[in-house]
Design an enzyme around this catalytic site. Structure first.
Site, mmCIF file in Angstrom:
data_model
loop_
_atom_site.group_PDB
_atom_site.id
_atom_site.type_symbol
_atom_site.label_atom_id
_atom_site.label_comp_id
_atom_site.label_asym_id
_atom_site.label_seq_id
_atom_site.Cartn_x
_atom_site.Cartn_y
_atom_site.Cartn_z
ATOM 1 N N SER A 155 -9.709 8.309 5.863
ATOM 2 C CA SER A 155 -8.684 8.687 5.328
ATOM 3 C C SER A 155 -8.164 10.209 5.899
ATOM 4 O O SER A 155 -8.287 10.232 7.215
ATOM 5 C CB SER A 155 -8.733 8.933 3.934
ATOM 6 O OG SER A 155 -7.451 8.962 3.181
ATOM 7 N N HIS A 189 -8.376 1.200 -0.772
ATOM 8 C CA HIS A 189 -8.516 2.378 0.289
ATOM 9 C C HIS A 189 -9.834 3.038 0.332
ATOM 10 O O HIS A 189 -10.313 3.437 1.536
ATOM 11 C CB HIS A 189 -7.582 3.400 -0.175
ATOM 12 C CG HIS A 189 -7.597 4.770 0.577
ATOM 13 N ND1 HIS A 189 -7.004 4.792 1.832
ATOM 14 C CD2 HIS A 189 -7.770 6.161 0.277
ATOM 15 C CE1 HIS A 189 -7.270 6.045 2.701
ATOM 16 N NE2 HIS A 189 -7.597 6.806 1.472
#
Length: 259
Positions: A84, A234
């Site tokens: 990320s 995620h």
């Protein structure tokens, strides 16, 4: 900036960068599975974990921090893995320092710009009265008004630490992160490209890397591939750690008989 880091394992150097609101501790369980193959440096990025706080919070600053870290520790030709926000840091570094890394692994983030996604989380974190709470349970109760998922709250509350004199404080620089949250969504604007090998790992249930992102990915990293981990969102490494370990070892060419 002198970043806090953890070292584990022996072998080829591998630097691991966490995501927003995270720390080096998030990747320790993965690192323990890889310690027989790599000398790993798990880094707390600025304004996170045990690294220093700064009013400057941008990908340019964090890429510069990474360059300084590599030079300070004399790390030669490391592979770099970033999740990320850490993936964006790694990409920014990789494009501007093509001679200082071997392979790149980017976990669930694309080079494009993103709208702000963390307004609710930031409101929830700001709502916690750290000066007066007496327990993590109280903090969790306050955060639950904004963040319903227990696992996400537990992840976020790892940033809450007890002060020696009593009470709590944030490890993260919450004020500066909040003020600069739009910068964390910025895309990579450089027109440079790297021919080195790059692996993008995306979660099947995440929308951070979409099929349409392949165009930009290939423009910046022509020698790249995108692998999808099933039944993962995620936080791919937390939800499907074994799948991530297998992708990392395959990409970094760990022999099967040594795994």
């Amino acid at each position: 900036m002198k970043l806090y880091h953890r070292e584990i394992g022996e072998g080829k150097p591998l630097i691991i960068l966490h995501g927003l609101f995270g720390s080096s501790d998030n990747w320790m369980s993965i690192a323990k599975e890889l310690e027989g193959h790599f000398k790993m440096y798990l880094v707390d990025q600025r304004n996170h974990g045990q690294s220093p706080h700064s009013d400057e919070f941008s990908y340019a600053a964090m890429a510069s921090d990474l360059n300084e870290f590599i030079e300070e520790h004399g790390i030669e030709n490391p592979s770099i893995l970033g999740h990320s926000m850490g993936g964006k840091t790694a990409m920014n570094f990789a494009i501007n320092h093509t001679d200082k890394w071997d392979k790149l692994i980017v976990v669930d983030i694309a080079p494009r710009a993103y709208p702000v996604r963390h307004d609710t989380i930031l409101k929830g974190l700001r709502s916690i009265d750290v000066d007066h709470i007496r327990s993590r349970g109280e903090a969790d109760k306050q955060l639950a008004e904004y963040v319903k998922d227990l696992g996400t709250r537990q992840f976020l509350l790892k940033n809450l630490t007890r002060k020696a004199e009593g009470g709590f404080e944030w490890k993260i620089n919450l004020k500066v992160i909040d003020e600069n949250i739009e910068a964390m969504g910025e895309g990579i604007e450089q027109q440079l490209a790297s021919e080195k090998e790059v692996l993008f790992i995306r979660g099947e249930n995440s929308d951070y890397i979409q099929d349409k992102d392949n165009i930009l990915i290939v423009e910046l990293f022509p020698n790249s591939e995108v692998k999808t981990v099933k039944n993962a969102g995620h936080w791919v490494h937390a939800e499907q750690p074994q799948a991530v370990i297998e992708l990392v070892t395959d990409f970094l060419e760990v022999p099967n008989n040594t795994r």
